[in-house]
Design a protein around this motif. Structure first.
Motif, mmCIF file in Angstrom:
data_model
loop_
_atom_site.group_PDB
_atom_site.id
_atom_site.type_symbol
_atom_site.label_atom_id
_atom_site.label_comp_id
_atom_site.label_asym_id
_atom_site.label_seq_id
_atom_site.Cartn_x
_atom_site.Cartn_y
_atom_site.Cartn_z
ATOM 1 N N ILE A 66 41.959 103.519 19.301
ATOM 2 C CA ILE A 66 41.782 104.092 20.115
ATOM 3 C C ILE A 66 40.775 104.527 20.736
ATOM 4 O O ILE A 66 40.331 105.770 20.145
ATOM 5 C CB ILE A 66 42.916 105.197 20.140
ATOM 6 C CG1 ILE A 66 44.765 104.794 19.754
ATOM 7 C CG2 ILE A 66 43.293 106.960 21.840
ATOM 8 C CD1 ILE A 66 45.879 106.199 19.279
ATOM 9 N N ASN A 109 46.365 111.800 21.092
ATOM 10 C CA ASN A 109 46.543 111.368 20.045
ATOM 11 C C ASN A 109 46.832 112.536 18.366
ATOM 12 O O ASN A 109 45.914 112.944 18.136
ATOM 13 C CB ASN A 109 46.047 109.760 19.309
ATOM 14 C CG ASN A 109 45.098 109.664 18.879
ATOM 15 O OD1 ASN A 109 45.306 109.647 17.436
ATOM 16 N ND2 ASN A 109 44.419 110.255 19.737
ATOM 17 N N TYR A 111 46.676 109.897 15.335
ATOM 18 C CA TYR A 111 46.697 109.307 14.680
ATOM 19 C C TYR A 111 45.328 109.379 13.890
ATOM 20 O O TYR A 111 44.430 109.523 14.048
ATOM 21 C CB TYR A 111 46.497 108.102 15.359
ATOM 22 C CG TYR A 111 47.565 106.580 15.985
ATOM 23 C CD1 TYR A 111 48.737 106.616 14.829
ATOM 24 C CD2 TYR A 111 48.568 107.302 17.247
ATOM 25 C CE1 TYR A 111 50.238 106.165 15.492
ATOM 26 C CE2 TYR A 111 49.262 107.396 18.153
ATOM 27 C CZ TYR A 111 50.350 107.111 17.094
ATOM 28 O OH TYR A 111 51.826 106.152 17.519
ATOM 29 N N ASP A 114 42.157 107.382 14.681
ATOM 30 C CA ASP A 114 42.714 107.254 15.842
ATOM 31 C C ASP A 114 42.684 105.284 16.081
ATOM 32 O O ASP A 114 42.414 104.961 16.736
ATOM 33 C CB ASP A 114 40.841 107.208 17.394
ATOM 34 C CG ASP A 114 41.133 108.625 17.566
ATOM 35 O OD1 ASP A 114 41.751 108.989 17.734
ATOM 36 O OD2 ASP A 114 39.953 109.402 17.606
ATOM 37 N N ARG A 129 51.671 109.903 16.867
ATOM 38 C CA ARG A 129 52.422 109.967 18.382
ATOM 39 C C ARG A 129 51.226 109.818 19.591
ATOM 40 O O ARG A 129 50.566 110.851 19.019
ATOM 41 C CB ARG A 129 53.290 111.254 18.591
ATOM 42 C CG ARG A 129 52.920 112.802 17.973
ATOM 43 C CD ARG A 129 53.646 113.366 18.914
ATOM 44 N NE ARG A 129 53.254 114.728 18.647
ATOM 45 C CZ ARG A 129 53.338 115.520 16.927
ATOM 46 N NH1 ARG A 129 54.445 114.581 16.144
ATOM 47 N NH2 ARG A 129 53.356 115.943 16.926
ATOM 48 N N ILE A 130 51.272 109.574 20.935
ATOM 49 C CA ILE A 130 50.408 109.272 21.408
ATOM 50 C C ILE A 130 50.789 110.776 22.682
ATOM 51 O O ILE A 130 52.317 109.957 23.049
ATOM 52 C CB ILE A 130 49.628 108.359 22.484
ATOM 53 C CG1 ILE A 130 49.015 107.544 21.240
ATOM 54 C CG2 ILE A 130 49.185 108.526 23.602
ATOM 55 C CD1 ILE A 130 48.142 105.947 21.886
ATOM 56 N N GLU A 143 55.351 111.575 24.788
ATOM 57 C CA GLU A 143 55.482 111.240 24.101
ATOM 58 C C GLU A 143 55.803 109.497 23.516
ATOM 59 O O GLU A 143 56.684 109.666 24.137
ATOM 60 C CB GLU A 143 55.473 112.246 22.494
ATOM 61 C CG GLU A 143 54.505 114.016 22.873
ATOM 62 C CD GLU A 143 55.247 114.320 21.124
ATOM 63 O OE1 GLU A 143 54.455 115.592 20.734
ATOM 64 O OE2 GLU A 143 56.163 114.300 20.618
ATOM 65 N N ARG A 145 56.393 108.058 20.760
ATOM 66 C CA ARG A 145 55.883 108.414 18.838
ATOM 67 C C ARG A 145 56.584 106.558 18.368
ATOM 68 O O ARG A 145 57.348 106.017 18.852
ATOM 69 C CB ARG A 145 57.209 109.101 18.170
ATOM 70 C CG ARG A 145 57.084 110.337 19.290
ATOM 71 C CD ARG A 145 57.498 110.742 18.746
ATOM 72 N NE ARG A 145 57.191 112.821 19.071
ATOM 73 C CZ ARG A 145 58.298 113.296 18.617
ATOM 74 N NH1 ARG A 145 59.048 113.538 17.524
ATOM 75 N NH2 ARG A 145 58.104 114.455 19.052
#
Length: 169
Positions: A66, A109, A111, A114, A129-130, A143, A145
Motif C-alpha cells: 500500500i 489502513n 496493515y 503497509d 482492513r482498508i 471497510e 477486511r
C-alpha cells in the motif's frame, strides 16, 4: 409581428436555469461520491481476491504494498502493487491499482508495514482492513477486511446497518 425573445425573457430564463443548477449541483456531487465509493469497494476486493488466486496459482508468497504518503490520503495519490517480494520497489510488479480515479475519497489502513501478505498454499491474506469514505462524509465509511484464518475478503459498513448495499461488519 416580430420574432425572437426580448431581453427580459432571456434574463428570466437564465435566472431559472441558474437556480436549477444551484439546486442540482450538490445533489450531483453526492451521487458522484457514491459511485466512486461503490467502484472503490469493488476494485479493492477484486484486487485482493486476484492476489489470493495469483499466490495459489504461482505457489509462492506474494505481497500487496500500500503505497501512499502519510497514514491517510484523500488526493488519490496512493496505489496498491502486488509483488513477489516483501520489500516495496523490489521484485516483479504483478498487478497495480492506482488511486487517481478515487480523488476525494479518504483511504487509510491497519496493515503493519503497509502491506498484505498472501501464503502460497491457500492464499490466506494477512488480517487487517482498508477503510475509505468521502472526504466530506466520514460517517459514510466502508471497510475492506481480510481475515487470515478463514481467508475471507469482504467489504462491509462499520457505521450503519446497510450502506451502498454493504451489510454491517
Amino acid at each position: 409581428m416580430s420574432r425572437g425573445f426580448t431581453l427580459l425573457e432571456l434574463l428570466i430564463t437564465i435566472l431559472v436555469i441558474g437556480a436549477l443548477m444551484v439546486w442540482a449541483v450538490p445533489s450531483y456531487s453526492s451521487v458522484s461520491e457514491k459511485i466512486k465509493m461503490e467502484r472503490l469497494a469493488k476494485e479493492l476486493s477484486g484486487f485482493v481476491l486476484m492476489a489470493k488466486s495469483e499466490a495459489v496459482m504461482r505457489r509462492e508468497r506474494l505481497w500487496i504494498h500500500i503505497v501512499m504518503s502519510g497514514a491517510t490520503n484523500s488526493s488519490g495519490d496512493w496505489s496498491l502493487e502486488l509483488t513477489d517480494r516483501d520489500t516495496q520497489g523490489v521484485g516483479n510488479r504483478l498487478l497495480h491499482l492506482s488511486g487517481k480515479p478515487f480523488d476525494g475519497i479518504t483511504l487509510s489502513n491497519t496493515y503493519t508495514s503497509d502491506q498484505i501478505s498472501f501464503d502460497e498454499t491457500h492464499g490466506r491474506p494477512k488480517s487487517g482492513r482498508i477503510s475509505f469514505h468521502p472526504i466530506n462524509a466520514s460517517t459514510d465509511l466502508l471497510e475492506m477486511r481480510t481475515y487470515h484464518r478463514s481467508a475471507i475478503v469482504r467489504v462491509c459498513s462499520p457505521n450503519s446497518a446497510l450502506y451502498l448495499n454493504y451489510e454491517r461488519c
